[in-house]
Design a protein around this motif. Structure first.
Motif: not given
Length: 235
Positions: A34-39, A227-230
């Motif tokens: 979920e986090v990676l796909e948003r980035a 923000e973690w992915a960033k």
């Protein structure tokens, strides 16, 4: 860094986890995805079955795709895996454990401290006879948790009357079987350490290098925050 990743690396992130049977890792993978796909990144997943040589082989194969980053479970790897990751010059996150020195970043909790607090909590609640259900198939963090719990209980004058350890991957049927074995011992008052251990993780997860702390309300073992992915990918 994001600009350089876009030109020299793919938008794939290598993710190596021990199991898809264990629901903990399926939740972790859901959070990562979920986090990676948003980035605009996508996980490429390999399952190691807690085999360090298999982890090494999978990683070597994945590196030929020039991943933007790598996520691996635990802090223990073969020497070759460590060399590959250090030479890759990409972000590396080791998840599930922070009791050691990460290659780059680590996310998880201190299994030794969690086990010690678990023992203190149970003794504080008045329990005096303890059982334990766990697995010993190259589960390095789980092994550390077990050793720390047993040592803490023994230091305080107690022990494990039912230390049931199994050479099999942890899963729900195995947990039910292990619990039944533990309860078959006379006067055993604890069948599994797992619920309290996960609670410690949810409350104290951190990224050790960047010193980020995730909220206790997080719904998965990997932060759902963009923000973690960033931070992870260098945005």
């Amino acid at each position: 860094m994001a600009g350089s990743l876009a030109h020299s690396r793919s938008n794939q992130v290598a993710v190596l986890i021990p199991s898809l049977v264990n629901n903990v890792y399926s939740q972790v993978l859901t959070g990562i995805t979920e986090v990676l796909e948003r980035a605009d990144y996508h996980p490429v997943v390999g399952v190691t079955n807690n085999d360090l040589r298999k982890e090494e082989a999978l990683l070597e194969s994945m590196m030929s795709w020039r991943p933007a980053a790598a996520i691996l479970a635990n802090l223990t790897h073969t020497d070759r895996t460590t060399r590959i990751l250090r030479a890759a010059s990409i972000p590396v996150v080791e998840i599930m454990d922070i009791n050691g020195v990460p290659i780059d970043m680590s996310v998880g909790f201190n299994h030794i401290h969690a086990a010690q607090e678990l023992a203190d909590y149970l003794i504080g609640r008045g329990y005096r006879r303890f059982g334990y259900v766990g697995w010993i198939r190259n589960e390095f963090a789980a092994s550390a948790r077990y050793a720390a719990l047993r040592a803490r209980l023994e230091r305080l004058g107690y022990g494990l009357v039912a230390p049931d350890l199994f050479k099999m991957p942890p899963d729900v049927p195995g947990g039910k079987y292990g619990t039944s074995c533990s309860w078959s011992r006379p006067q055993t008052q604890m069948s599994s350490s797992t619920p309290m251990i996960w609670r410690q993780w949810e409350e104290r997860s951190i990224v050790s290098k960047a010193e980020y702390r995730f909220p206790a309300s997080s719904q998965s073992q990997v932060s759902q925050d963009l923000e973690w992915a960033k931070v992870f990918l260098g945005h």
